[in-house]
Design an enzyme around this catalytic site. Structure first.
Site, short mmCIF file in Angstrom:
data_model
loop_
_atom_site.label_atom_id
_atom_site.label_comp_id
_atom_site.label_asym_id
_atom_site.label_seq_id
_atom_site.Cartn_x
_atom_site.Cartn_y
_atom_site.Cartn_z
N HIS A 95 0.89 -1.35 0.15
CA HIS A 95 0.10 0.25 -0.08
C HIS A 95 1.06 1.07 -0.09
CE1 HIS A 95 -3.03 2.68 0.76
NE2 HIS A 95 -2.69 3.12 2.10
N HIS A 97 0.96 5.76 -0.87
CA HIS A 97 0.24 6.99 -1.49
C HIS A 97 0.98 7.84 -2.42
CE1 HIS A 97 -2.83 7.93 2.14
NE2 HIS A 97 -2.57 6.49 2.06
N ASP A 120 3.04 -4.05 -20.22
CA ASP A 120 4.20 -5.12 -19.66
C ASP A 120 4.14 -5.53 -18.28
OD1 ASP A 120 5.64 -5.24 -21.85
OD2 ASP A 120 6.95 -3.38 -21.27
N HIS A 171 -8.65 7.51 -2.06
CA HIS A 171 -7.73 6.85 -1.20
C HIS A 171 -6.15 6.80 -1.97
CE1 HIS A 171 -6.75 4.25 2.35
NE2 HIS A 171 -5.64 5.05 2.17
N TYR A 229 10.75 -12.72 -22.34
CA TYR A 229 11.61 -11.58 -21.72
C TYR A 229 12.59 -12.24 -20.76
CZ TYR A 229 12.54 -7.18 -19.97
OH TYR A 229 13.41 -5.97 -19.36
#
Lengths: 232, 232, 232, 232
Positions: A95, A97, A120, A171, A229
């Site tokens: 998480h 911000h 990608d 949020h 890749y």
């Protein structure tokens, strides 16, 4: 018993901060060990510079209670808990911000897939959840944040492997990964992709999303059985 | 035999990362040696911090196959290969996903020449190719990326010396140079020029391109037989 | 007698500069000691790299005059003085010209509360004062800057604890905190919140403010008697 | 004879680069010594990391010819020369292609004075010159760049003390100062002021310029006989 998991999670939290994605004490990383029935997560409000593996908190998958550690776990712990319960193939949660991704969340918009940098990383647009209701916020807010994310994924038939990030409306993002370090990587990519999407719209307000065949090509070039890749 | 070329290419890839133009493993630099009939390129998915000359991969200009090196070459190698085949005076190629230039590519727009910073670097606007078709993407995608770039240059009578960068639509820039280091320099300039172009349009939505006589003056001040910028 | 206060204020000023919030000699931090009846503040025009505790200036709360220190105090000292007089629960003040927050001030707009990053920091939108009149500017300008801030807070029934930042129209932010270091932290958060608000509006020009119940939840999660963020 | 001047100018050029205002070899700083009848300037195309005082070039104010130094002077030397000739109270000149200021130049707009950050630095808006004509560009381009700046200042009754920066249309800023270091400082402030002006317009498209009485107050707080900012 939990020492390896705590080291992994400590290191990933420090990486998150080093990427500039989590100023001050913002942001948290967790990783689950389903054999041990626990996940480890950052302690609440502790500066990254003070973080050491022994401060990482271990939480039971059975009931969301702390089973190891002297600190309060991140206040977002119930969100992580719900996500691990709801998505049996979820290994790690971040998480943040971060500025550009959070700006999309504040704007109440998902991040459209405008190019191969996005493809990608994610098979789909980055979704944005509905707003939580007054009741959901005022009773077990962090738990309900996870519930609303899970609801969005089920309703839209998304999965956390191919849609590794979601914005919670008003949020900020929650990001997923194969392990804590991979989730941190995805959080960093999300922030770049968000900045590009914002600028793409400023450059061409009538821009449309990337062609599906090009998006598929890029996604499967890096992910899944036929990926080619990187090194074997 | 290839050691000098591998050192040059290794160094230029590290410079690319140091400029902030290639986070994580994104982006790659190659340089050709037409006498030896090869080009050297970054290995696929290897972090820049782990890059050493012995990990650089050498590819034949005859058939695009690896002739030296233990690693898989960049997944974009066939694009570089086509470009070296199509443009006999091309010496080095850089691919990045730098934020501002990629945002123009995602927006499906070339970068207009709005000022002398642009003209010091490119004789023309930075072009944006057409989208690749479904068929082109699903069969030899990276090869066809090069084909579409070459098609754009031929149709518009551009050359890689005076137009040192191109945007592949919905994707990102490919950049050219006299050598690997010069191509990295151009990739860095492109990113600045793209940021300026975006901001120029935000400041004046009715802005027009730079006068041709001013653009010519700046371009030829730095490039060609009558250049007088710098030391002899 | 003032040595501890001077050290605290010196350190906080250096932190302000380290956060990139105060280039050159711009910006200043003060903290009050109401028992001693003084506040300490940065000397005017001294580069942060030259700042040492003995250069910090101590000013009386009784009359705004310097009581300790060999340097001229910040030219904004009368603003700090008025704020400490007007708000009896104010402990520390920061003034910056940080780019995004100052851009809102220049635009004559407060910063709307668009998301939880804002709500974690301020209970309200960040207000923007009215313009000072010609008379107010030409007589005791810095003093009147404080008066106009105080007027805005009284008229709108705001308090400096729950509204820790204000924009002075056509000028820049003043920021408050529990102590000098906390006020610097708030100044850094304000700058992030301002950047997010600008970007939020670019992403969605019709965006509305965060739901009050979500804003309250986040604010009181971190502030006040029922806060549960962080460690006890 | 010129060693002190060359050291000052070398140091200021290195500062310019350290501020991020002059990537690669872009940008140049000069300072005049009117007693000696010369100015010293950066050599053309030399990277800042290689710059030493002995590489600085000294140019005569009498005829614009090099009087000391083994390198070619900056290709912009004739612009500096004209400016020193036209403005007898001009002491130092900086030229950059800094991103935000150059974006205004490319947009063909001066930078409006929107707030006190601008007023602390310049008494007026930052002007933008007319475009140079084809003839002016194709004959003594750099010389004519100076002529067009001087023309703009005379026509608009500006002076280089109170208007320390100007944008050359489609090009980039020239900045003035009391000495080389002060001009570099002004170039850095200009870039911040330009970024703020762009953002101010994004936040409020109907924004108007700062009140004249507030602008005057801030300008004269820092400049002139009655300045009271800083230490005596």
């Amino acid at each position: 018993m939990y020492s390896e998991l705590k080291e992994i999670v400590c290191k990933a939290n420090i990486e998150l901060h080093a990427h500039g994605l989590a100023p001050f004490t913002w942001g948290n990383v967790s990783e689950v060990d389903r054999n041990l029935g626990v996940f480890a997560i950052k302690p609440s409000g502790v500066p990254y510079s003070d973080l050491t593996p022994d401060k990482i908190v271990v939480v039971s998958l059975a009931d969301g209670k702390v089973v190891d550690g002297d600190y309060n776990p991140s206040s977002d712990t119930p969100t992580h808990y719900v996500l691990y319960k709801e998505f049996s193939d979820l290994n790690a949660v971040v998480h943040t911000h971060s500025v550009n991704a959070s700006s999309f969340a504040q704007a109440g918009r998902g991040i459209p897939a405008y190019g191969t940098t996005h493809a990608d990383f994610s098979y789909t647009a980055v979704p944005c959840t509905r707003a939580l209701t007054d009741t959901e916020v005022n009773s077990e807010y962090e738990y309900n944040t996870g519930v609303v994310i899970a609801e969005h994924f089920r309703k839209n038939m998304l999965d956390v492997k191919s849609t590794p990030a979601v914005l919670v409306r008003s949020h900020a993002p929650f990001v997923f990964g194969k392990n804590a370090s991979d989730a941190v990587h995805n959080a960093a990519v999300l922030e770049i992709v968000a900045e590009m999407a914002l600028k793409t719209e400023l450059i061409n307000k009538d821009v449309t999303e990337i062609d599906g065949y090009l998006s598929d090509k890029h996604y499967f070039r890096k992910h899944g059985a036929n990926a080619y890749y990187g090194q074997k």
